[in-house]
Write a protein that holds these residues in place. Structure first.
Motif, short mmCIF file in Angstrom:
data_model
loop_
_atom_site.label_atom_id
_atom_site.label_comp_id
_atom_site.label_asym_id
_atom_site.label_seq_id
_atom_site.Cartn_x
_atom_site.Cartn_y
_atom_site.Cartn_z
N HIS A 106 -1.96 2.31 7.30
CA HIS A 106 -2.14 3.27 6.22
C HIS A 106 -2.53 4.63 6.80
CE1 HIS A 106 -1.84 -0.37 4.06
NE2 HIS A 106 -3.09 -0.75 4.21
N GLU A 149 2.41 6.18 7.96
CA GLU A 149 3.14 6.65 6.79
C GLU A 149 3.73 8.04 6.92
OE1 GLU A 149 1.51 5.21 2.86
OE2 GLU A 149 -0.31 5.03 4.06
N ASP A 150 3.47 8.75 8.03
CA ASP A 150 4.06 10.08 8.15
C ASP A 150 5.41 10.06 8.84
OD1 ASP A 150 3.49 9.70 10.83
OD2 ASP A 150 2.13 11.43 11.01
N ALA A 160 9.85 7.95 4.81
CA ALA A 160 8.39 7.95 4.82
C ALA A 160 7.84 9.36 4.74
CB ALA A 160 7.88 7.25 6.08
N TRP A 192 5.29 10.72 2.04
CA TRP A 192 3.99 11.08 2.60
C TRP A 192 3.51 12.42 2.06
CZ3 TRP A 192 -0.19 9.32 4.65
CH2 TRP A 192 -1.01 10.12 5.45
N SER A 221 7.60 -0.89 -1.59
CA SER A 221 6.85 0.32 -1.93
C SER A 221 5.98 0.04 -3.13
CB SER A 221 7.79 1.51 -2.23
OG SER A 221 8.46 1.32 -3.48
N ASN A 256 3.96 5.02 -2.34
CA ASN A 256 3.34 4.54 -1.11
C ASN A 256 4.33 3.69 -0.33
OD1 ASN A 256 0.18 5.09 -1.70
ND2 ASN A 256 1.22 4.43 -3.57
N VAL A 257 4.65 4.12 0.90
CA VAL A 257 5.62 3.37 1.70
C VAL A 257 4.98 2.20 2.44
CG1 VAL A 257 7.17 5.31 1.99
CG2 VAL A 257 5.38 4.93 3.67
N VAL A 258 3.67 2.27 2.69
CA VAL A 258 2.94 1.14 3.27
C VAL A 258 1.74 0.89 2.37
CG1 VAL A 258 1.88 0.15 5.33
CG2 VAL A 258 3.67 1.87 5.59
#
Length: 343
Positions: free
Chosen positions: A92, A97-98, A120, A124, A288, A306-308
């Motif tokens: 996280h 996530e970037d 991402a 982000w 997601s 949110n990707v993670v």
């Protein structure tokens, strides 16, 4: 309604080492060698460690050979030498996530669960994600985006006067990147706005000031294990003190969750469709979580994607999976097998 009891202990910082999997059954298929990435150096390190432990447990239960590793200086040489079948990032914050690490994983040609680096990066950046989702036709709160540099150069008092003129009523101030509600402040009084800006700039060089939408807060998990993105039942979030803060997210008993959310069928369908549209618009893959506020007229307002997403014992994704009548090991197993097929 689902209630959580947090009986786990805080994981230690040394997360390297393998967790032996139980003997795989024929029904479970061939066991994969999986590396779960957790930890990192972001503000969300501790949460990531908790997510990683839960992912390891679920994948081991599904019959896989699982290793949990911190993304430190030994990671890339390790992956180049050992080449696991699949990576499952549970990182996280900026660590995962970037898009930076995800680009490197692609460079190593090691399959991973989740979105590519470019997608991402879109998610982000909250201002970028909001702009893209708004253009796709989803409602997004009115906002002003301020860099720390412009805030200083133009003079904080003058900037804040313009903000208060442009955005009426209660506001939400948050960092333009990051998660777990860190640096997020609800502003009900103009006197609280300066401090809220300081808090947001503590976590990022860019802050977002947006109009607060009142209503029901829900999170929609989107899963794609090879058949296209599908929305799981939305989870309704009811914090004890009315704000879904960092403490409310990760301390058991501070938030009540309803899975599925207490929405009528039409509204539930609308927010599910909006979540899948946001997932597709941002180019996300596999897993997601898209967060919304449902207003009094039943309209979903996009907050962020949110990707993670968090995968801890008090997180929303496991709740949504359970509400869909599937098990967490079953869903994670489908995700890693799909990633392995992609190669």
């Amino acid at each position: 309604m689902s209630d959580f009891t947090d009986a786990s202990t805080e994981p230690d910082a040394n997360v390297s080492g393998a967790t032996p999997a139980p003997e795989a059954t024929p029904e479970a298929g061939t066991a994969l060698d999986i590396v779960v990435l957790a930890g990192g150096i972001s503000h969300e390190r501790d949460v990531s460690l908790r997510s990683g432990r839960k992912v390891v447990d679920a994948l081991a239960e599904a019959g896989h050979n699982v290793t949990l590793r911190d993304p430190d200086a030994t990671l890339l040489p390790y992956l180049a030498e050992h080449r696991p079948d699949v990576l499952f990032p549970a990182l996280h914050g900026s660590s995962g996530e970037d898009g930076s690490l995800l680009d490197l994983l692609a460079g190593l040609d090691v399959p991973h669960v989740g979105s590519a680096g470019a997608a991402a990066r879109r998610a982000w950046s909250k201002p970028v994600a909001s702009s893209l989702v708004r253009d796709a036709g989803i409602a997004v709160p009115a906002s002003i985006v301020l860099s720390h540099e412009s805030f200083r150069e133009l003079g904080a008092p003058s900037v804040l006067r313009v903000v208060q003129r442009a955005l009426v009523g209660d506001l939400v101030v948050k960092p333009a990147s990051g998660g777990s509600a860190q640096g997020v402040t609800i502003v009900a009084s103009p006197d609280d706005l300066p401090r809220a800006m300081v808090d947001a700039f503590t976590y990022a060089d860019v802050a977002v000031v947006e109009q607060r939408i009142f209503g029901t807060e829900v999170a929609v998990t989107v899963v794609d294990s090879g058949d296209g993105p599908q929305a799981l039942p939305p989870v309704e979030i009811v914090p004890t003190d009315g704000v879904y803060s960092f403490q409310a997210r990760y301390n058991a008993g501070e938030t009540t969750f309803f899975a599925p959310a207490r929405l009528d069928a039409e509204v539930s369908s609308a927010v599910a469709e909006a979540a899948v549209l946001a997932h597709r618009t941002l180019g996300l893959s596999d897993l997601s979580r898209v967060d919304f506020i449902i207003d009094s007229e039943g309209r979903p307002w996009f907050l962020e994607a949110n990707v993670v997403p968090g995968l801890t014992e008090t997180s929303l994704v496991p709740l949504a999976i359970e509400a869909s009548d599937r098990s967490v090991p079953e869903v994670y197993d489908a995700l890693v097998r799909n990633a392995a097929r992609r190669g």
